[in-house]
Design an enzyme around this catalytic site. Sequence first.
Site, PDB file in Angstrom:
ATOM      1  CB  ALA A 190       1.995   1.083  -7.073  1.00 59.77           C
TER       2      ALA A 190
ATOM      3  N   GLY B 265       5.585   4.611  -7.902  1.00 58.83           N
ATOM      4  CA  GLY B 265       5.667   3.936  -9.198  1.00 58.83           C
ATOM      5  C   GLY B 265       5.580   4.902 -10.376  1.00 58.83           C
TER       6      GLY B 265
ATOM      7  CD  GLU C 102       9.386   2.878  -8.029  1.00 59.06           C
ATOM      8  OE1 GLU C 102       8.153   2.885  -7.806  1.00 59.06           O
ATOM      9  OE2 GLU C 102      10.159   2.075  -7.510  1.00 59.06           O
TER      10      GLU C 102
ATOM     11  CD  GLU D 149       7.556   4.279  -3.403  1.00 59.60           C
ATOM     12  OE1 GLU D 149       8.178   5.276  -2.989  1.00 59.60           O
ATOM     13  OE2 GLU D 149       7.484   3.974  -4.604  1.00 59.60           O
TER      14      GLU D 149
HETATM   15  N1  CAA Z   1      -3.311   4.703  -5.387  1.00 61.66           N
HETATM   16  C1  CAA Z   1      -4.664   4.680  -5.399  1.00 61.66           C
HETATM   17  N2  CAA Z   1      -5.408   5.812  -5.430  1.00 61.66           N
HETATM   18  C2  CAA Z   1      -4.764   6.998  -5.441  1.00 61.66           C
HETATM   19  C3  CAA Z   1      -3.359   7.079  -5.414  1.00 61.66           C
HETATM   20  C4  CAA Z   1      -2.619   5.857  -5.407  1.00 61.66           C
HETATM   21  N3  CAA Z   1      -1.266   5.834  -5.429  1.00 61.66           N
HETATM   22  N4  CAA Z   1      -3.004   8.386  -5.423  1.00 61.66           N
HETATM   23  C5  CAA Z   1      -4.150   9.084  -5.444  1.00 61.66           C
HETATM   24  N5  CAA Z   1      -5.219   8.251  -5.460  1.00 61.66           N
HETATM   25  C6  CAA Z   1      -6.637   8.594  -5.476  1.00 61.66           C
HETATM   26  C7  CAA Z   1      -7.107   9.109  -4.118  1.00 61.66           C
HETATM   27  O1  CAA Z   1      -7.406   8.042  -3.262  1.00 61.66           O
HETATM   28  C8  CAA Z   1      -8.295   9.923  -4.521  1.00 61.66           C
HETATM   29  O2  CAA Z   1      -9.377   9.061  -4.754  1.00 61.66           O
HETATM   30  P1  CAA Z   1     -10.853   9.382  -4.129  1.00 61.66           P
HETATM   31  O3  CAA Z   1     -11.229  10.697  -4.784  1.00 61.66           O
HETATM   32  O4  CAA Z   1     -11.691   8.225  -4.561  1.00 61.66           O
HETATM   33  O5  CAA Z   1     -10.677   9.516  -2.642  1.00 61.66           O
HETATM   34  C9  CAA Z   1      -7.914  10.517  -5.859  1.00 61.66           C
HETATM   35  O6  CAA Z   1      -6.844   9.701  -6.356  1.00 61.66           O
HETATM   36  C10 CAA Z   1      -7.406  11.938  -5.760  1.00 61.66           C
HETATM   37  O7  CAA Z   1      -6.351  11.955  -4.799  1.00 61.66           O
HETATM   38  P2  CAA Z   1      -6.320  12.967  -3.551  1.00 61.66           P
HETATM   39  O8  CAA Z   1      -7.704  13.331  -3.131  1.00 61.66           O
HETATM   40  O9  CAA Z   1      -5.436  12.355  -2.513  1.00 61.66           O
HETATM   41  O10 CAA Z   1      -5.636  14.233  -4.254  1.00 61.66           O
HETATM   42  P3  CAA Z   1      -4.741  15.341  -3.556  1.00 61.66           P
HETATM   43  O11 CAA Z   1      -4.563  16.377  -4.615  1.00 61.66           O
HETATM   44  O12 CAA Z   1      -5.329  15.746  -2.259  1.00 61.66           O
HETATM   45  O13 CAA Z   1      -3.342  14.629  -3.230  1.00 61.66           O
HETATM   46  C11 CAA Z   1      -1.425  13.256  -3.746  1.00 61.66           C
HETATM   47  C12 CAA Z   1      -2.529  14.208  -4.296  1.00 61.66           C
HETATM   48  C13 CAA Z   1      -0.437  14.036  -2.878  1.00 61.66           C
HETATM   49  C14 CAA Z   1      -0.692  12.705  -4.960  1.00 61.66           C
HETATM   50  C15 CAA Z   1      -2.063  12.106  -2.918  1.00 61.66           C
HETATM   51  O14 CAA Z   1      -3.115  11.549  -3.675  1.00 61.66           O
HETATM   52  C16 CAA Z   1      -1.113  11.010  -2.540  1.00 61.66           C
HETATM   53  O15 CAA Z   1      -0.339  11.174  -1.623  1.00 61.66           O
HETATM   54  N6  CAA Z   1      -1.182   9.856  -3.242  1.00 61.66           N
HETATM   55  C17 CAA Z   1      -0.399   8.682  -2.921  1.00 61.66           C
HETATM   56  C18 CAA Z   1       1.069   8.861  -3.337  1.00 61.66           C
HETATM   57  C19 CAA Z   1       1.850   7.623  -2.964  1.00 61.66           C
HETATM   58  O16 CAA Z   1       1.976   7.266  -1.812  1.00 61.66           O
HETATM   59  N7  CAA Z   1       2.433   6.946  -3.969  1.00 61.66           N
HETATM   60  C20 CAA Z   1       3.213   5.738  -3.765  1.00 61.66           C
HETATM   61  C21 CAA Z   1       2.361   4.521  -3.967  1.00 61.66           C
HETATM   62  S1  CAA Z   1       3.191   2.998  -3.545  1.00 61.66           S
HETATM   63  C22 CAA Z   1       4.185   2.634  -4.872  1.00 61.66           C
HETATM   64  O17 CAA Z   1       4.198   3.358  -5.845  1.00 61.66           O
HETATM   65  C23 CAA Z   1       4.999   1.367  -4.766  1.00 61.66           C
HETATM   66  C24 CAA Z   1       6.014   1.186  -5.821  1.00 61.66           C
HETATM   67  O18 CAA Z   1       7.138   1.615  -5.707  1.00 61.66           O
HETATM   68  C25 CAA Z   1       5.725   0.455  -7.038  1.00 61.66           C
END
Ligand code: CAA
Length: 258
Positions: free
Chosen positions: A65, A109, A112, A132
């Site tokens: 998400a 998400g 999911e 999460e």
């Molecule tokens: N939401 C918003 N932006 C996101 C994102 C997310 N879930 N995941 C990645 N991005 C964005 C980053 O902020 C980044 O943007 P900028 O270039 O503007 O800074 C861009 O995508 C590229 O990401 P990274 O630079 O972080 O790329 P990476 O290769 O270094 O890492 C990753 C990849 C491990 C997937 C890392 O991006 C990450 O950990 N993302 C978040 C994963 C996460 O926590 N997901 C759960 C979300 S909560 C949820 O989903 C609730 C639910 O159950 C419904």
Amino acid sequence: MAYETIIVEIADDIATIRLNRPDALNALNQKLLNEVCTALEEADASDKVRCIVLTGSEKAFAAGADITEMADKTYVDMTTQAYFQSQSRRIEAIRKPIIAAVSGYALGGGCELAMMCDFIIAADTAKFGQPEINLGVIPGMGGTQRLARYVGKSKAMDMNLTGRFMDAEEALSSGLVSRVVPAKKLMEEAQGAAQKIAAKSMLAAMAVKDTVNRAFETPLAEGLNYERRTFYGLFATQDQKEGMAAFRDKREAQFRDK
Ligand code: CAA
């Protein structure tokens, strides 16, 4: 319909919906989720579509998400806006088969959403996770419930409590995905599976989807009753007559969804 966050292609009876927010690793904001739902509903209603493939990019199916969109929300916002609730219901209501073709990250998400599809075909680069907990929350679109049903309690707890990622091989051996293929072959494999499904009677394919999903909602005896009634019901279709006649005549069945 013109979409901003997804790309939809319809060819050879298959709708391919590609998540397309490359700058955010296909993070699921409300716009994208609503567009996915609308595209799925359009495909479900279209007589040009017999199977749906949902996919992302090579790097990410979806990294979860959209954290930026959620970060400042309050409990009241989330509750009154029914975050993820309406979209989950809309996706669950789709009756045609949906295959998730997952390459790269399928996190939060993203994982999911893939689990809401009917089965998952993964590239060998796929990484699944429910991280999460690292954000101080828990999954909100089925990551505690569906993941436990896919992979069992122990692994679901491990994934949800530690936030660790599962690679494609582990996802295959734990039953989260049905097949793993080299990344370059992912779409070919998914389209091939979709073509196979598209060649069946849609009435039978939709009955399979409905009855298998019922297995997760009911006790066994009730599920078996449901299956039996659905099975008997298919004997009212011309496709059953055609399918069995074609077997007897040693020819390909020509299903007409009647
Ligand atoms: N939401 C918003 N932006 C996101 C994102 C997310 N879930 N995941 C990645 N991005 C964005 C980053 O902020 C980044 O943007 P900028 O270039 O503007 O800074 C861009 O995508 C590229 O990401 P990274 O630079 O972080 O790329 P990476 O290769 O270094 O890492 C990753 C990849 C491990 C997937 C890392 O991006 C990450 O950990 N993302 C978040 C994963 C996460 O926590 N997901 C759960 C979300 S909560 C949820 O989903 C609730 C639910 O159950 C419904």
